[in-house]
Design a protein around this motif. Structure first.
Motif, short mmCIF file in Angstrom:
data_model
loop_
_atom_site.label_atom_id
_atom_site.label_comp_id
_atom_site.label_asym_id
_atom_site.label_seq_id
_atom_site.Cartn_x
_atom_site.Cartn_y
_atom_site.Cartn_z
N ALA A 109 -10.20 -33.61 24.75
CA ALA A 109 -9.98 -32.14 24.08
C ALA A 109 -10.95 -31.70 22.94
CB ALA A 109 -8.65 -31.96 23.79
N SER A 110 -11.09 -32.76 22.11
CA SER A 110 -11.85 -32.35 21.01
C SER A 110 -13.14 -32.05 21.08
CB SER A 110 -11.53 -33.20 19.65
OG SER A 110 -11.99 -34.61 20.21
N SER A 111 -13.75 -32.50 22.13
CA SER A 111 -15.14 -32.57 22.71
C SER A 111 -15.48 -31.54 23.73
CB SER A 111 -15.71 -33.93 23.15
OG SER A 111 -15.53 -34.91 22.09
N THR A 112 -14.42 -30.98 24.25
CA THR A 112 -14.73 -29.87 25.33
C THR A 112 -15.39 -28.72 24.84
OG1 THR A 112 -12.38 -30.46 26.35
CG2 THR A 112 -13.51 -28.38 26.86
N PHE A 113 -15.06 -28.05 23.70
CA PHE A 113 -15.98 -27.02 23.11
C PHE A 113 -17.53 -27.44 23.00
CE2 PHE A 113 -17.91 -24.47 19.96
CZ PHE A 113 -17.63 -23.12 20.09
N SER A 114 -17.54 -28.49 22.57
CA SER A 114 -19.15 -29.13 22.26
C SER A 114 -19.92 -29.29 23.86
CB SER A 114 -19.10 -30.64 21.57
OG SER A 114 -18.74 -30.19 20.27
N TYR A 115 -18.97 -29.62 24.79
CA TYR A 115 -19.53 -29.79 25.99
C TYR A 115 -19.92 -28.51 26.63
CZ TYR A 115 -19.98 -30.28 31.23
OH TYR A 115 -20.27 -30.34 32.17
N PHE A 116 -19.46 -27.34 26.47
CA PHE A 116 -19.80 -26.05 27.13
C PHE A 116 -20.93 -25.56 26.12
CE2 PHE A 116 -15.52 -26.38 28.99
CZ PHE A 116 -16.12 -26.07 30.20
N LYS A 117 -21.02 -26.01 24.85
CA LYS A 117 -21.89 -25.37 23.94
C LYS A 117 -23.15 -26.15 23.87
CE LYS A 117 -22.53 -24.86 18.79
NZ LYS A 117 -22.01 -25.14 17.66
N GLU A 118 -22.95 -27.64 24.23
CA GLU A 118 -24.25 -28.37 24.44
C GLU A 118 -24.64 -28.77 25.67
OE1 GLU A 118 -25.91 -28.23 21.82
OE2 GLU A 118 -24.49 -27.95 19.91
N LYS A 119 -24.01 -28.35 26.78
CA LYS A 119 -24.29 -28.92 28.01
C LYS A 119 -25.94 -28.76 28.55
CE LYS A 119 -22.69 -25.02 30.87
NZ LYS A 119 -21.78 -24.43 31.52
N ASN A 120 -26.55 -27.90 27.88
CA ASN A 120 -27.83 -27.85 28.51
C ASN A 120 -28.96 -28.58 27.21
OD1 ASN A 120 -27.52 -26.52 31.01
ND2 ASN A 120 -27.10 -24.59 29.46
N ASN A 121 -28.38 -29.11 26.47
CA ASN A 121 -29.19 -29.65 25.28
C ASN A 121 -29.20 -31.08 25.42
OD1 ASN A 121 -30.24 -30.38 22.76
ND2 ASN A 121 -28.74 -29.63 21.65
N TRP A 165 -11.26 -28.64 16.98
CA TRP A 165 -10.38 -28.55 18.15
C TRP A 165 -9.76 -29.64 18.24
CZ3 TRP A 165 -9.88 -23.90 19.90
CH2 TRP A 165 -10.85 -22.89 19.74
N GLY A 166 -9.79 -30.76 17.71
CA GLY A 166 -9.06 -31.86 17.56
C GLY A 166 -7.73 -31.58 16.88
N ALA A 167 -7.93 -31.01 15.97
CA ALA A 167 -6.81 -30.34 14.98
C ALA A 167 -6.06 -29.64 15.60
CB ALA A 167 -7.42 -29.74 13.55
N VAL A 168 -6.47 -28.55 16.32
CA VAL A 168 -5.73 -27.62 17.17
C VAL A 168 -5.03 -28.40 18.08
CG1 VAL A 168 -5.89 -25.77 18.55
CG2 VAL A 168 -7.33 -25.71 16.50
N TYR A 169 -5.62 -29.31 18.91
CA TYR A 169 -5.01 -29.96 19.96
C TYR A 169 -3.90 -30.63 19.35
CZ TYR A 169 -4.38 -33.07 23.99
OH TYR A 169 -3.84 -33.77 24.94
N GLY A 170 -3.86 -31.17 18.23
CA GLY A 170 -2.73 -32.08 17.68
C GLY A 170 -1.72 -31.49 17.29
N PHE A 171 -1.93 -30.15 16.93
CA PHE A 171 -0.56 -29.12 16.78
C PHE A 171 -0.13 -28.82 17.94
CE2 PHE A 171 1.42 -25.17 15.41
CZ PHE A 171 1.62 -25.52 14.24
N VAL A 172 -1.04 -28.63 19.09
CA VAL A 172 -0.23 -27.89 20.30
C VAL A 172 0.38 -28.96 21.00
CG1 VAL A 172 -1.21 -26.57 22.23
CG2 VAL A 172 -1.87 -26.03 20.11
N PHE A 173 -0.41 -30.06 21.33
CA PHE A 173 0.19 -30.89 22.27
C PHE A 173 1.57 -31.26 22.22
CE2 PHE A 173 1.23 -35.41 23.30
CZ PHE A 173 0.89 -35.75 24.61
N PRO A 174 2.15 -31.64 20.92
CA PRO A 174 3.80 -31.73 20.80
C PRO A 174 4.46 -30.65 21.40
CG PRO A 174 2.79 -32.62 18.96
CD PRO A 174 1.69 -31.69 19.58
N ILE A 175 3.98 -29.43 20.91
CA ILE A 175 4.65 -28.15 21.30
C ILE A 175 4.75 -27.85 22.79
CG2 ILE A 175 4.72 -25.46 20.97
CD1 ILE A 175 3.44 -26.11 18.05
#
Length: 203
Positions: A97-109, A175-185
């Motif tokens: 989850a923490s790498s998903t944003f980077s995937y879409f941002k850097e998928k052509n790099n 995004w890792g921090a956000v995921y850590g907050f959201v997952f238990p909820i």
């Protein structure tokens, strides 16, 4: 031995092996271009097992050790299922989850690479903040309430991500921090009410 310690041992052993075998890091580091074009999906997870050097590894594993026991306890008290298994799923899904944003941002790099469990470690810290927002966290020996440090951490990570002036994966931290907050909820929505009750309790 709890699951957090087992994760620390496994990551440490693999990271240490990678210090002397750069071909392992090359093969398993996060590279969005390789994932997209060569279907090397293992990189989503495997990059979290490698670290750049002893300092990178030591910081991540120390923070994970400091917070994992408490989070596993919180999961045992509030989430369905075996807390060790839930934590295991949480930690490794946080790497993805923490790498998903980077995937879409850097998928052509082709030249973008990343290693380290920092995103998942950020998730563990923020899960702890969800349960106990005023737990004291020491930053360079300075005691700071978790919620204060957490907000500052998110702001700092976002700013540094936009500046893009170093080789640190600030997007993964954020995004890792956000995921850590959201997952238990997601598994127990009442935890969001618990969080706000904890915040209001000081007034």
């Amino acid at each position: 031995m709890n699951i957090g310690v087992i994760i620390i041992i496994v990551i440490s052993l693999i990271s240490i092996a990678g210090f002397s075998r750069p071909e392992l890091i090359y093969k398993y580091q996060f590279n969005a271009w390789q994932i997209k074009n060569r279907k090397e999906y293992i990189r989503w997870i495997s990059h979290g097992f490698f670290h750049a050097d002893w300092v990178h590894l030591a910081i991540n594993m120390f923070v994970l050790w400091s917070f994992s026991k408490a989070v596993i306890y919180y999961f045992m008290r509030s989430l369905p299922g075996n807390s060790s298994i839930v934590f295991l799923v949480f930690f490794f899904s946080a790497i993805v989850a923490s790498s998903t944003f980077s995937y879409f941002k850097e998928k052509n790099n082709y030249n973008y690479n990343a290693i380290g469990a920092s995103g998942a470690v950020s998730a563990v810290v923020f899960a702890s903040i969800l349960y106990d927002p005023f737990r004291i966290i020491y930053l360079y020996f300075i005691p700071i309430p978790g919620i204060v440090l957490g907000i500052g951490y998110l702001v700092y990570s976002r700013i540094m991500s936009k500046r893009n002036v170093d080789n640190i994966g600030h997007d993964a931290h954020f995004w890792g921090a956000v995921y850590g907050f959201v997952f238990p909820i997601l598994l127990n929505p009442s935890l969001l009410g618990h969080f706000f009750n904890e915040l209001l309790a000081i007034f």
